[in-house]
Design a protein around this motif. Structure first.
Motif, PDB file in Angstrom:
ATOM      1  N   GLY A  73     -93.413 -44.947  77.104  1.00  0.00           N
ATOM      2  CA  GLY A  73     -92.086 -44.773  76.519  1.00  0.00           C
ATOM      3  C   GLY A  73     -90.996 -45.265  77.447  1.00  0.00           C
ATOM      4  N   MET A  74     -91.156 -44.990  78.744  1.00  0.00           N
ATOM      5  CA  MET A  74     -90.169 -45.432  79.730  1.00  0.00           C
ATOM      6  C   MET A  74     -90.117 -46.956  79.800  1.00  0.00           C
ATOM      7  SD  MET A  74     -87.987 -44.156  81.999  1.00  0.00           S
ATOM      8  CE  MET A  74     -88.575 -42.557  82.575  1.00  0.00           C
ATOM      9  N   THR A  75     -91.245 -47.626  79.624  1.00  0.00           N
ATOM     10  CA  THR A  75     -91.287 -49.088  79.659  1.00  0.00           C
ATOM     11  C   THR A  75     -90.402 -49.679  78.574  1.00  0.00           C
ATOM     12  OG1 THR A  75     -93.548 -49.042  80.522  1.00  0.00           O
ATOM     13  CG2 THR A  75     -92.779 -51.108  79.564  1.00  0.00           C
ATOM     14  N   LEU A  76     -90.497 -49.128  77.370  1.00  0.00           N
ATOM     15  CA  LEU A  76     -89.677 -49.632  76.267  1.00  0.00           C
ATOM     16  C   LEU A  76     -88.197 -49.390  76.516  1.00  0.00           C
ATOM     17  CD1 LEU A  76     -91.822 -48.508  73.187  1.00  0.00           C
ATOM     18  CD2 LEU A  76     -91.922 -50.650  74.479  1.00  0.00           C
ATOM     19  N   VAL A  77     -87.866 -48.237  77.085  1.00  0.00           N
ATOM     20  CA  VAL A  77     -86.462 -47.935  77.389  1.00  0.00           C
ATOM     21  C   VAL A  77     -85.931 -48.893  78.451  1.00  0.00           C
ATOM     22  CG1 VAL A  77     -84.917 -46.216  78.421  1.00  0.00           C
ATOM     23  CG2 VAL A  77     -86.577 -45.518  76.686  1.00  0.00           C
ATOM     24  N   ILE A  78     -86.714 -49.103  79.500  1.00  0.00           N
ATOM     25  CA  ILE A  78     -86.286 -49.994  80.574  1.00  0.00           C
ATOM     26  C   ILE A  78     -86.179 -51.430  80.075  1.00  0.00           C
ATOM     27  CG2 ILE A  78     -87.030 -51.011  82.775  1.00  0.00           C
ATOM     28  CD1 ILE A  78     -88.022 -48.273  83.601  1.00  0.00           C
ATOM     29  N   ALA A  79     -87.012 -51.806  79.105  1.00  0.00           N
ATOM     30  CA  ALA A  79     -86.932 -53.155  78.544  1.00  0.00           C
ATOM     31  C   ALA A  79     -85.577 -53.421  77.917  1.00  0.00           C
ATOM     32  CB  ALA A  79     -88.036 -53.362  77.508  1.00  0.00           C
ATOM     33  N   THR A  80     -84.887 -52.371  77.444  1.00  0.00           N
ATOM     34  CA  THR A  80     -83.555 -52.534  76.864  1.00  0.00           C
ATOM     35  C   THR A  80     -82.450 -52.312  77.899  1.00  0.00           C
ATOM     36  OG1 THR A  80     -83.478 -50.204  76.179  1.00  0.00           O
ATOM     37  CG2 THR A  80     -84.363 -51.791  74.604  1.00  0.00           C
ATOM     38  N   LYS A  81     -82.835 -52.369  79.166  1.00  0.00           N
ATOM     39  CA  LYS A  81     -81.900 -52.184  80.275  1.00  0.00           C
ATOM     40  C   LYS A  81     -81.384 -50.739  80.339  1.00  0.00           C
ATOM     41  CE  LYS A  81     -79.466 -55.826  81.135  1.00  0.00           C
ATOM     42  NZ  LYS A  81     -78.408 -56.883  81.146  1.00  0.00           N
ATOM     43  N   GLY A  82     -82.240 -49.797  79.973  1.00  0.00           N
ATOM     44  CA  GLY A  82     -81.887 -48.387  80.030  1.00  0.00           C
ATOM     45  C   GLY A  82     -82.765 -47.637  81.008  1.00  0.00           C
ATOM     46  N   LEU A 122     -93.268 -32.215  68.317  1.00  0.00           N
ATOM     47  CA  LEU A 122     -93.028 -33.659  68.301  1.00  0.00           C
ATOM     48  C   LEU A 122     -91.727 -34.005  67.582  1.00  0.00           C
ATOM     49  CD1 LEU A 122     -96.619 -35.068  67.616  1.00  0.00           C
ATOM     50  CD2 LEU A 122     -95.365 -34.987  69.789  1.00  0.00           C
ATOM     51  N   VAL A 123     -91.423 -33.293  66.505  1.00  0.00           N
ATOM     52  CA  VAL A 123     -90.165 -33.549  65.797  1.00  0.00           C
ATOM     53  C   VAL A 123     -88.973 -33.246  66.700  1.00  0.00           C
ATOM     54  CG1 VAL A 123     -88.685 -32.750  63.917  1.00  0.00           C
ATOM     55  CG2 VAL A 123     -91.094 -33.226  63.478  1.00  0.00           C
ATOM     56  N   VAL A 124     -89.006 -32.108  67.384  1.00  0.00           N
ATOM     57  CA  VAL A 124     -87.891 -31.723  68.257  1.00  0.00           C
ATOM     58  C   VAL A 124     -87.742 -32.722  69.406  1.00  0.00           C
ATOM     59  CG1 VAL A 124     -87.048 -29.977  69.861  1.00  0.00           C
ATOM     60  CG2 VAL A 124     -88.006 -29.285  67.652  1.00  0.00           C
ATOM     61  N   THR A 125     -88.839 -33.088  70.041  1.00  0.00           N
ATOM     62  CA  THR A 125     -88.741 -34.028  71.171  1.00  0.00           C
ATOM     63  C   THR A 125     -88.304 -35.416  70.703  1.00  0.00           C
ATOM     64  OG1 THR A 125     -91.137 -34.422  70.994  1.00  0.00           O
ATOM     65  CG2 THR A 125     -90.385 -32.796  72.605  1.00  0.00           C
ATOM     66  N   GLY A 126     -88.730 -35.808  69.483  1.00  0.00           N
ATOM     67  CA  GLY A 126     -88.261 -37.076  68.942  1.00  0.00           C
ATOM     68  C   GLY A 126     -86.764 -37.059  68.674  1.00  0.00           C
ATOM     69  N   VAL A 127     -86.272 -35.943  68.139  1.00  0.00           N
ATOM     70  CA  VAL A 127     -84.835 -35.804  67.895  1.00  0.00           C
ATOM     71  C   VAL A 127     -84.061 -35.832  69.213  1.00  0.00           C
ATOM     72  CG1 VAL A 127     -83.046 -34.207  67.093  1.00  0.00           C
ATOM     73  CG2 VAL A 127     -85.091 -34.584  65.712  1.00  0.00           C
ATOM     74  N   GLY A 129     -84.971 -37.402  71.931  1.00  0.00           N
ATOM     75  CA  GLY A 129     -84.946 -38.790  72.361  1.00  0.00           C
ATOM     76  C   GLY A 129     -83.930 -39.607  71.589  1.00  0.00           C
ATOM     77  N   ALA A 130     -83.859 -39.389  70.256  1.00  0.00           N
ATOM     78  CA  ALA A 130     -82.877 -40.108  69.449  1.00  0.00           C
ATOM     79  C   ALA A 130     -81.454 -39.729  69.849  1.00  0.00           C
ATOM     80  CB  ALA A 130     -83.100 -39.797  67.962  1.00  0.00           C
ATOM     81  N   TRP A 131     -81.242 -38.476  70.237  1.00  0.00           N
ATOM     82  CA  TRP A 131     -79.917 -38.048  70.713  1.00  0.00           C
ATOM     83  C   TRP A 131     -79.526 -38.814  71.975  1.00  0.00           C
ATOM     84  CZ3 TRP A 131     -75.558 -35.598  69.601  1.00  0.00           C
ATOM     85  CH2 TRP A 131     -74.757 -35.158  70.645  1.00  0.00           C
ATOM     86  N   ASN A 132     -80.481 -38.960  72.904  1.00  0.00           N
ATOM     87  CA  ASN A 132     -80.205 -39.748  74.108  1.00  0.00           C
ATOM     88  C   ASN A 132     -79.822 -41.176  73.737  1.00  0.00           C
ATOM     89  OD1 ASN A 132     -80.672 -37.721  76.018  1.00  0.00           O
ATOM     90  ND2 ASN A 132     -82.858 -38.189  76.168  1.00  0.00           N
ATOM     91  N   GLY A 133     -80.584 -41.770  72.802  1.00  0.00           N
ATOM     92  CA  GLY A 133     -80.293 -43.138  72.389  1.00  0.00           C
ATOM     93  C   GLY A 133     -78.942 -43.262  71.718  1.00  0.00           C
ATOM     94  N   CYS A 241     -89.610 -42.794  73.282  1.00  0.00           N
ATOM     95  CA  CYS A 241     -89.782 -42.220  74.617  1.00  0.00           C
ATOM     96  C   CYS A 241     -89.827 -40.695  74.542  1.00  0.00           C
ATOM     97  CB  CYS A 241     -88.646 -42.682  75.531  1.00  0.00           C
ATOM     98  SG  CYS A 241     -88.894 -42.283  77.278  1.00  0.00           S
ATOM     99  N   GLY A 242     -88.968 -40.104  73.716  1.00  0.00           N
ATOM    100  CA  GLY A 242     -88.988 -38.659  73.534  1.00  0.00           C
ATOM    101  C   GLY A 242     -90.295 -38.184  72.925  1.00  0.00           C
ATOM    102  N   LEU A 243     -90.803 -38.911  71.926  1.00  0.00           N
ATOM    103  CA  LEU A 243     -92.082 -38.570  71.306  1.00  0.00           C
ATOM    104  C   LEU A 243     -93.222 -38.637  72.328  1.00  0.00           C
ATOM    105  CD1 LEU A 243     -91.909 -40.354  67.832  1.00  0.00           C
ATOM    106  CD2 LEU A 243     -91.970 -37.893  68.256  1.00  0.00           C
ATOM    107  N   CYS A 244     -93.225 -39.687  73.130  1.00  0.00           N
ATOM    108  CA  CYS A 244     -94.277 -39.839  74.140  1.00  0.00           C
ATOM    109  C   CYS A 244     -94.220 -38.707  75.167  1.00  0.00           C
ATOM    110  CB  CYS A 244     -94.141 -41.192  74.841  1.00  0.00           C
ATOM    111  SG  CYS A 244     -94.588 -42.612  73.821  1.00  0.00           S
ATOM    112  N   ALA A 245     -93.007 -38.328  75.585  1.00  0.00           N
ATOM    113  CA  ALA A 245     -92.867 -37.223  76.540  1.00  0.00           C
ATOM    114  C   ALA A 245     -93.304 -35.907  75.915  1.00  0.00           C
ATOM    115  CB  ALA A 245     -91.420 -37.129  77.016  1.00  0.00           C
ATOM    116  N   GLY A 246     -92.949 -35.685  74.647  1.00  0.00           N
ATOM    117  CA  GLY A 246     -93.377 -34.472  73.971  1.00  0.00           C
ATOM    118  C   GLY A 246     -94.885 -34.402  73.820  1.00  0.00           C
ATOM    119  N   LEU A 247     -95.524 -35.525  73.469  1.00  0.00           N
ATOM    120  CA  LEU A 247     -96.974 -35.564  73.344  1.00  0.00           C
ATOM    121  C   LEU A 247     -97.644 -35.319  74.693  1.00  0.00           C
ATOM    122  CD1 LEU A 247     -99.407 -36.024  71.539  1.00  0.00           C
ATOM    123  CD2 LEU A 247     -99.130 -38.492  71.872  1.00  0.00           C
ATOM    124  N   ALA A 248     -97.066 -35.872  75.751  1.00  0.00           N
ATOM    125  CA  ALA A 248     -97.590 -35.631  77.095  1.00  0.00           C
ATOM    126  C   ALA A 248     -97.498 -34.148  77.447  1.00  0.00           C
ATOM    127  CB  ALA A 248     -96.820 -36.466  78.116  1.00  0.00           C
ATOM    128  N   GLY A 249     -96.391 -33.508  77.063  1.00  0.00           N
ATOM    129  CA  GLY A 249     -96.237 -32.076  77.318  1.00  0.00           C
ATOM    130  C   GLY A 249     -97.271 -31.255  76.575  1.00  0.00           C
TER     131      GLY A 249
END
Length: 362
Positions: A73-82, A122-127, A129-133, A241-249
């Protein structure tokens, strides 16, 4: 005449993707060789115990699965310069939601309960992540600031969910199979991480999504002028990225059978960034390498075991990680390699000056 857009392979040059992976692979092979020299071939040869794959290297892959999910998830975020510094807190929130929901139920073994707990987490962690975006894309907040806010507040949210306690799930609950189970002898965490890697690879390399990500990260203004919805893509990658972090948790909590809001996923964001950098993805955005990130995660996991196997104390862990990142970064630098190889390159022979008689004759 060869055009600039001609692929490197067609021009006879090396594939830049393979060149990026060469040095991380070399470091990983070196670490494996060191461990084999110290502990023997048992380090790399898997074994089957109780219908489950085991062995030192398999255990490294199993333990590294949550880090791999966060790093992808972090790779995709960094790819967008984030950047996303909140993944550790999101990890803790996902684990806290699932475990607290399970222990609050009368029957912790009900399949419907487990599914609902995992889905809600997963829904909460995805939300989140979307809030961060959204903060980054639509409100113009710098990624490091937007995600730092949740990095600080996220563990407080996890503590509010658990009431400041550490909820412990019964060992008989099917939820623990996410971290301890096996599918056809392969540990479930490895299977989940491999499926996520495969899915993201297909989405980014077999569709236009990967090109759009690299375009947004390489030149956001040019992407906008070209009609690319860069804001929507930015929100999407933070959501993933949020979904991936939530799944990891969830995997981490299932393995331990509990959720620790204070220590769950602590500093995992730093290891994720290290893995992305080791894998060849530049923090400036643009081109990204999911397979390189995977190799970087395995290097970090192998390095932790190597420190123990060679007899060093665990206090060397952070120093060793820094040394590995430094070495890989240097090896990936064309300027550094050119400087190292400069003394070995043959200088072009300069023609001898013409005799004075010939010059006067002309």
């Amino acid at each position: 005449m060869t055009s600039a857009s001609t692929p490197a392979k067609a021009r006879g040059g090396a594939n830049p993707y393979l060149k990026r992976l060469m040095w991380p692979l070399a470091v990983l092979v070196a670490l494996i060789v060191v461990n084999i020299a110290v502990t023997g071939f048992d380090f790399i040869v898997p074994s089957v115990n109780d219908d489950r794959l085991g062995g030192a290297f398999v255990n490294i892959l199993r333990r590294s699965a949550p880090l791999l999910l966060v790093s992808l998830g972090m790779t995709l975020v960094i790819a967008t310069k984030g950047i996303d510094l909140s993944v550790g807190a999101v990890y803790a929130i996902g684990a806290a939601i699932a475990c607290q929901m399970i222990i609050d139920a009368e029957n912790q073994s009900a399949p419907g309960l487990i599914f609902a707990a995992v889905a809600l987490a997963l829904v909460v962690t995805g939300v989140i992540g979307a809030w961060n975006g959204t903060m980054v894309a639509y409100f113009g907040i710098q990624p490091i600031v937007a995600t730092l806010i949740l990095m600080i507040a996220g563990r407080g949210i996890a503590q509010l969910v658990t009431g400041g306690q550490i909820p412990k799930v019964q060992d008989s609950s099917p939820f623990t199979e996410l971290g301890r189970g096996a599918i056809l002898t392969v540990p479930v965490p490895i299977v989940i991480a491999a499926l996520v890697l495969l899915l993201l690879a297909l989405l980014t390399r077999r569709t236009a999504l990967g090109m759009l990500l690299e375009s947004v990260g390489g030149n956001p203004e040019a992407s906008r002028l070209a009609g690319i919805r860069s804001k929507g893509i930015t929100v999407l990658v933070y959501l993933v990225c949020g979904l991936c972090a939530g799944l990891a948790g969830l995997i981490g909590a299932a393995n331990l059978g509990s959720a620790d809001a204070n220590n769950g996923g602590l500093w995992i964001e730093l290891d994720a960034i290290l893995a992305v950098v080791i894998g060849g993805t530049a923090l400036l955005g643009g081109r990204f390498f999911l397979l390189g990130t995977t190799i970087g995660v395995v290097i970090i996991g192998t390095l932790e075991d190597t420190i123990i196997n060679v007899g060093l104390s665990s206090q060397w862990q952070f120093t060793a990680k820094a040394i590995v990142v430094f070495v890989v970064a240097l090896l990936q630098s064309p300027e550094f390699r050119a400087w190292i190889l400069k003394p070995f390159k043959r200088k072009p022979e300069t023609p001898a000056p013409a005799p004075a008689e010939e010059v006067l004759a002309k």
